[in-house]
Enzyme design. Structure first.
Site, short mmCIF file in Angstrom:
data_model
loop_
_atom_site.label_atom_id
_atom_site.label_comp_id
_atom_site.label_asym_id
_atom_site.label_seq_id
_atom_site.Cartn_x
_atom_site.Cartn_y
_atom_site.Cartn_z
CE LYS A 1 82.47 42.72 -49.17
NZ LYS A 1 83.72 42.03 -48.88
CE LYS B 1 81.68 46.15 -39.33
NZ LYS B 1 81.43 44.81 -39.80
CE LYS C 1 89.51 45.48 -43.84
NZ LYS C 1 90.36 44.39 -43.43
P1 AMP Z 1 86.46 42.73 -42.14
O1 AMP Z 1 87.44 43.77 -41.70
O2 AMP Z 1 85.10 43.31 -42.35
O3 AMP Z 1 86.95 41.86 -43.26
O4 AMP Z 1 86.26 41.76 -40.89
C1 AMP Z 1 87.20 40.86 -40.40
C2 AMP Z 1 86.68 40.31 -39.08
O5 AMP Z 1 86.63 41.35 -38.07
C3 AMP Z 1 85.26 39.74 -39.16
O6 AMP Z 1 85.16 38.57 -38.37
C4 AMP Z 1 84.38 40.84 -38.58
O7 AMP Z 1 83.20 40.32 -37.97
C5 AMP Z 1 85.30 41.49 -37.53
N1 AMP Z 1 85.02 42.94 -37.39
C6 AMP Z 1 85.22 43.89 -38.34
N2 AMP Z 1 84.87 45.13 -37.90
C7 AMP Z 1 84.42 44.96 -36.63
C8 AMP Z 1 83.92 45.86 -35.62
N3 AMP Z 1 83.82 47.17 -35.82
N4 AMP Z 1 83.56 45.34 -34.43
C9 AMP Z 1 83.65 44.00 -34.20
N5 AMP Z 1 84.12 43.11 -35.09
C10 AMP Z 1 84.51 43.56 -36.30
#
Ligand code: AMP
Ligand code: TRP
Length: 336
Positions: A112, A198, A201
């Site tokens: 980050k 992956k 967003k």
């Molecule tokens: P974030 O959007 O990165 O802040 O993630 C929020 C939560 O969603 C976290 O617990 C991540 O591990 C989960 N997460 C985000 N993207 C994915 C994905 N593509 N597949 C599985 N879990 C995800």
């Protein structure tokens, strides 16, 4: 009856919720509510650690609250981090039990800070560096037994345990519970536009499917999902096809999953048929969530009041911990 074990997890209000977030994390949070005492935080203090817009932060916080309620998080289990300022207070105290060298080595900070310094101001905040210590405070302040998070948070969980241990040693008492990571069973959901990446967003619009997207958009994104990415060894699925099967499984559509997989193994699977089934599944889920969200948005005032109430109840637990911690640390505790 023995006390139920405590589960805590948090999510940053930094944008829309997509199917990766839902299947990877939040669906599991919903299920855990049946068995445990659960606390789920929308961590707006954490969302300030990267360059941000104050008006947008507030909008995103409430948007995320509606989204979480729409998918089945109980309002009494939900809180907004900045309504419980004791998180920041404990964070400061824990700074003194966190090793600089260890915090400096966190991979999320490295990633980050690169993103942050590449931004137009070329700025890396001390908040970004201190992020994992505030995360430790989120967890330890409620003596959480379990923390359901993705694999990427493992390092932060280990740091939390180290901080708790150092504190316990200093005060000569097993005061903080050492939390365990609860791994989500659902594997990673990949981007349908590029299944090597992956679903996320930050990678851009086409790399995530919003949970609340228009039906036509969901169908278009699944319809154009990449299926033929590179050479695939005999008998194996390409990553794109595998991802479509993963989505069916994650949505508990096992009968459709198994029969389509069998058709594939017999060499008769039409990708258009698989895509249509996945699209129907996501559209059906999304329609249900949208309907629930619409009803919630009609009643903004009562949601605000519910969140105020739940954050207050949760804050009482945090205040109890802070009082005890201050006593243990040699800080003054008086009632004004
Ligand atoms: P974030 O959007 O990165 O802040 O993630 C929020 C939560 O969603 C976290 O617990 C991540 O591990 C989960 N997460 C985000 N993207 C994915 C994905 N593509 N597949 C599985 N879990 C995800
Ligand atoms: N760092 C977590 C993420 O990026 C969010 C988070 C903040 C968190 N505080 C937490 C997760 C406490 C679990 C427990 O997803």
């Amino acid at each position: 009856m023995a006390d139920k074990k405590r589960v805590l997890s948090c999510i940053q209000p930094t944008g829309d919720m997509h199917f990766g977030n839902y299947f990877g994390a939040v669906k599991n949070w919903v299920n855990l509510q049946k068995e445990y005492t659960c606390m789920y935080g929308v961590v707006d203090y954490h969302a300030m650690t990267m360059p941000y817009n104050p008006k947008k932060l507030k909008e995103n916080t409430w948007e995320l609250i509606y989204n979480l309620l729409a998918v089945g998080i109980e309002p009494e289990n939900l809180f907004i981090q900045s309504l419980v300022p004791e998180h920041a207070e404990l964070g400061w105290i824990l700074n003194n039990f966190a090793s600089f060298g260890r915090v400096e080595n966190m991979t999320q900070f490295k990633d980050k800070s690169q993103q942050s310094s590449a931004g137009k101001e070329g700025f890396i905040s001390v908040g970004l560096f201190d992020y994992p210590v505030l995360q430790a405070a989120d967890i330890l302040i409620y003596r959480a037994d379990y923390v359901p998070v993705g694999e990427d948070q493992k390092q932060h969980l280990e740091l939390t345990k180290e901080i708790a241990n150092r504190f316990n040693n200093q005060v000569g008492k097993e005061y903080f519970v050492l939390p365990e990571m609860l791994r989500t069973v659902t594997p990673k959901i990949m981007s349908t536009a590029d299944p090597m990446k992956k679903m996320s967003k930050s990678a851009g619009e086409k790399h995530n499917i919003s949970l609340f997207a228009e039906e036509a958009r969901i169908r278009k994104q699944i319809g154009s999902a990449v299926t033929d990415s590179g050479a695939v060894p005999e008998g194996e699925l390409s990553v794109g096809i595998q991802n479509l099967f993963t989505l069916l499984k994650a949505a508990d559509k096992m009968a459709a999953h198994d029969s389509l997989l069998q058709t594939y193994q017999e060499g008769n699977l039409k990708y258009s048929e698989l895509k249509a089934t996945v699209a129907d599944t996501l559209v059906e889920l999304s329609a249900d969530f949208k309907q629930k969200k619409e009803a919630l948005v009609q009643d903004k005032k009562s949601i605000k009041n519910q969140l105020k109430q739940s954050s207050h109840e949760i804050r009482l637990r945090a205040q109890q911990t802070i009082k005890e911690v201050k006593d243990l640390c040699g800080l003054s505790n008086v009632r004004f």
